[in-house]
Design an enzyme around this catalytic site. Structure first.
Site, PDB file in Angstrom:
ATOM      1  N   HIS A   1       9.542  -3.428   3.110  1.00 29.15           N
ATOM      2  CA  HIS A   1       9.121  -3.637   1.920  1.00 29.15           C
ATOM      3  C   HIS A   1      10.087  -4.048   0.837  1.00 29.15           C
ATOM      4  O   HIS A   1      10.051  -4.819   0.155  1.00 29.15           O
ATOM      5  CB  HIS A   1       8.289  -2.270   1.342  1.00 29.15           C
ATOM      6  CG  HIS A   1       7.167  -1.983   1.985  1.00 29.15           C
ATOM      7  ND1 HIS A   1       7.009  -0.885   2.837  1.00 29.15           N
ATOM      8  CD2 HIS A   1       5.627  -2.653   2.147  1.00 29.15           C
ATOM      9  CE1 HIS A   1       5.620  -0.762   3.352  1.00 29.15           C
ATOM     10  NE2 HIS A   1       5.070  -1.747   2.980  1.00 29.15           N
TER      11      HIS A   1
ATOM     12  N   GLY B   1       5.205  -9.891   3.896  1.00 27.18           N
ATOM     13  CA  GLY B   1       5.744  -9.937   5.184  1.00 27.18           C
ATOM     14  C   GLY B   1       5.259 -10.769   6.459  1.00 27.18           C
ATOM     15  O   GLY B   1       3.944 -10.978   6.297  1.00 27.18           O
TER      16      GLY B   1
ATOM     17  N   LYS C   1       5.257 -10.131   9.269  1.00 26.02           N
ATOM     18  CA  LYS C   1       4.705  -9.419  10.266  1.00 26.02           C
ATOM     19  C   LYS C   1       3.394  -9.370  10.339  1.00 26.02           C
ATOM     20  O   LYS C   1       2.719  -9.241  11.392  1.00 26.02           O
ATOM     21  CB  LYS C   1       5.267  -7.852  10.128  1.00 26.02           C
ATOM     22  CG  LYS C   1       4.668  -6.765  11.239  1.00 26.02           C
ATOM     23  CD  LYS C   1       5.061  -5.515  10.956  1.00 26.02           C
ATOM     24  CE  LYS C   1       3.835  -4.641  11.763  1.00 26.02           C
ATOM     25  NZ  LYS C   1       2.870  -4.258  10.890  1.00 26.02           N
ATOM     26  N   ASP C   2       2.663  -9.351   9.170  1.00 30.30           N
ATOM     27  CA  ASP C   2       1.314  -9.786   9.256  1.00 30.30           C
ATOM     28  C   ASP C   2       0.729 -10.912   8.973  1.00 30.30           C
ATOM     29  O   ASP C   2       0.516 -11.513   7.931  1.00 30.30           O
ATOM     30  CB  ASP C   2       0.853  -8.722   7.809  1.00 30.30           C
ATOM     31  CG  ASP C   2       0.966  -7.113   8.108  1.00 30.30           C
ATOM     32  OD1 ASP C   2       0.465  -6.735   9.041  1.00 30.30           O
ATOM     33  OD2 ASP C   2       1.646  -6.649   7.240  1.00 30.30           O
TER      34      ASP C   2
ATOM     35  N   GLN D   1     -10.356  -2.591   2.570  1.00 28.12           N
ATOM     36  CA  GLN D   1      -9.875  -3.184   3.778  1.00 28.12           C
ATOM     37  C   GLN D   1      -9.700  -2.416   4.965  1.00 28.12           C
ATOM     38  O   GLN D   1      -9.415  -2.614   5.945  1.00 28.12           O
ATOM     39  CB  GLN D   1      -8.448  -4.050   3.551  1.00 28.12           C
ATOM     40  CG  GLN D   1      -7.213  -2.966   3.110  1.00 28.12           C
ATOM     41  CD  GLN D   1      -5.967  -3.636   2.888  1.00 28.12           C
ATOM     42  OE1 GLN D   1      -5.849  -4.029   1.786  1.00 28.12           O
ATOM     43  NE2 GLN D   1      -5.011  -3.832   3.803  1.00 28.12           N
TER      44      GLN D   1
ATOM     45  N   LEU E   1       6.716   2.934   1.633  1.00 26.60           N
ATOM     46  CA  LEU E   1       7.604   1.972   1.592  1.00 26.60           C
ATOM     47  C   LEU E   1       8.714   2.041   2.430  1.00 26.60           C
ATOM     48  O   LEU E   1       9.448   3.315   2.782  1.00 26.60           O
ATOM     49  CB  LEU E   1       8.241   1.727   0.359  1.00 26.60           C
ATOM     50  CG  LEU E   1       7.383   1.416  -0.980  1.00 26.60           C
ATOM     51  CD1 LEU E   1       8.072   1.347  -2.237  1.00 26.60           C
ATOM     52  CD2 LEU E   1       6.305   0.360  -0.445  1.00 26.60           C
ATOM     53  N   HIS E   2       8.840   1.121   3.538  1.00 24.50           N
ATOM     54  CA  HIS E   2      10.266   1.167   4.388  1.00 24.50           C
ATOM     55  C   HIS E   2      10.813   0.028   4.174  1.00 24.50           C
ATOM     56  O   HIS E   2      10.819  -0.769   3.079  1.00 24.50           O
ATOM     57  CB  HIS E   2       9.693   1.318   5.734  1.00 24.50           C
ATOM     58  CG  HIS E   2       8.593   0.185   6.210  1.00 24.50           C
ATOM     59  ND1 HIS E   2       8.981  -1.191   6.118  1.00 24.50           N
ATOM     60  CD2 HIS E   2       7.415   0.270   6.334  1.00 24.50           C
ATOM     61  CE1 HIS E   2       7.899  -1.939   6.313  1.00 24.50           C
ATOM     62  NE2 HIS E   2       6.787  -0.968   6.446  1.00 24.50           N
TER      63      HIS E   2
ATOM     64  N   MET F   1       9.195  -2.791  11.649  1.00 26.08           N
ATOM     65  CA  MET F   1       8.768  -1.689  10.885  1.00 26.08           C
ATOM     66  C   MET F   1       7.569  -1.824  10.012  1.00 26.08           C
ATOM     67  O   MET F   1       6.895  -2.848   9.749  1.00 26.08           O
ATOM     68  CB  MET F   1       9.899  -1.977   9.614  1.00 26.08           C
ATOM     69  CG  MET F   1      11.240  -1.657   9.776  1.00 26.08           C
ATOM     70  SD  MET F   1      11.937  -0.296   9.436  1.00 26.08           S
ATOM     71  CE  MET F   1      13.662  -0.550   9.752  1.00 26.08           C
TER      72      MET F   1
ATOM     73  N   MET G   1       0.949  -1.094   0.138  1.00 26.03           N
ATOM     74  CA  MET G   1      -0.035  -0.081   0.211  1.00 26.03           C
ATOM     75  C   MET G   1       0.907   1.277   0.078  1.00 26.03           C
ATOM     76  O   MET G   1       0.539   2.498   0.403  1.00 26.03           O
ATOM     77  CB  MET G   1      -1.072  -0.151   1.238  1.00 26.03           C
ATOM     78  CG  MET G   1      -2.062  -1.159   1.188  1.00 26.03           C
ATOM     79  SD  MET G   1      -3.393  -0.897   1.985  1.00 26.03           S
ATOM     80  CE  MET G   1      -2.847  -0.677   3.796  1.00 26.03           C
TER      81      MET G   1
END
Ligand code: PAF
Length: 279
Positions: free
Chosen positions: A37, A147, A149-150, A61, A33-34, A184, A30
């Site tokens: 990503h 990721g 993370k999700d 979402q 970017l960090h 992140m 989305m």
């Protein structure tokens, strides 16, 4: 890097690569970017000849009262970062390109989508599954990277791909963390410097809980201790759960592959994180 806004331009570029016998990886994002990503793009480059990155802030979402309008949009910086990391194509469609105004179809991974984050963000994972399914149909990649993370999102997507026989290999990529341990996330940008120090305690809670699992403490006790620690640190926790890594059901004593999932609000910012491990 080639930048396109329409599905037909995207399909034209992918078709040319396919004709040349090249494989394609997709990194759906989305934007804003960090390093997390960019790690996905770097991993994608190892997996396929060509890398497509999509940037699309997906309205379906976001729930009512959530941050769809204010979600950080940093188009110029994102393009520079993707150029530097060597993505081949950026697909940046408008909402009207992705959704027909009278769209009637939703992809729903039942059960799983209603637990944990799904209980606090009703409809969120239907929006994710639907847009990811659509992106898979638009790009038709060999591989797609997300990721870790999700973790619940990744599990929803893996389940959708299995259930709908979608021929895309799903790759989960390790969470990138700041030196403090904070995962992140684009939403970290909402945190003040002071809140960022507190936010790092989410990962501390996860690590302490993992150590407690490995030391043989009861899962109920571990969840209770972690929720109390988060509350005392200034969070309003949504949940903290010891789960089976494969399907996110509550972990039993015999399960070996585990994931600790948590979400907690720090003032206006909702943070999620997890730790995955074997026992
Ligand atoms: O993780 C995200 O950034 C989004 O949920 C995704 C997978 C790009 C779908 O909009």
């Amino acid at each position: 890097m080639h930048i396109v806004n329409t599905i037909s331009e995207l399909r034209g570029a992918v078709k040319a690569w396919r004709s040349a016998g090249q494989s394609v990886a997709l990194v759906p994002t989305m934007g804003n970017l960090h390093a997390g990503h960019l790690a996905l793009v770097n991993e994608a480059k190892k997996k396929a000849d060509r890398v497509v990155v999509s940037i699309f802030v997906n309205p379906t979402q976001f729930g009512v009262g959530e941050d769809f309008e204010t979600y950080p949009r940093t188009e110029h910086e994102d393009q520079q970062k993707l150029n530097a990391v060597g993505a081949d194509l950026l697909f940046q469609p408008a909402v009207s390109e992705v959704y027909a105004p009278d769209a009637k179809t939703t992809v729903s991974v039942t059960g799983l989508s209603e637990w944990y984050c799904g209980a606090f963000r009703p409809g969120h994972f239907d929006g994710v599954a639907t847009v990811v399914c659509k992106l898979f149909n638009m790009v038709q990649p060999d591989t797609a990277l997300f990721g870790l993370k999700d973790f619940q999102q990744l599990t929803v997507i893996r389940t959708m791909v299995r259930d709908l026989n979608i021929p895309v290999e799903i790759v989960g990529v390790e969470t990138v963390r700041e030196a403090s341990g904070l995962a992140m996330s684009s939403r970290n940008g909402y945190l003040t410097a002071e809140e960022k120090t507190v936010a790092a305690k989410l990962y501390q809670a996860l690590c302490a809980a993992r150590d407690a699992v490995l030391a043989g403490q009861s899962y109920q006790e571990i969840e209770r201790t972690a929720l109390q620690f988060l509350q005392e640190s200034g969070f309003t926790p949504d949940y903290f759960s010891v789960c089976r890594a494969s399907d996110l059901t509550k972990a039993g004593e015999d399960d070996k592959e585990l994931v600790l999932l948590t979400a907690a609000r720090l003032n206006k910012t909702r943070l999620i994180d997890n730790v995955c491990f074997s026992r």
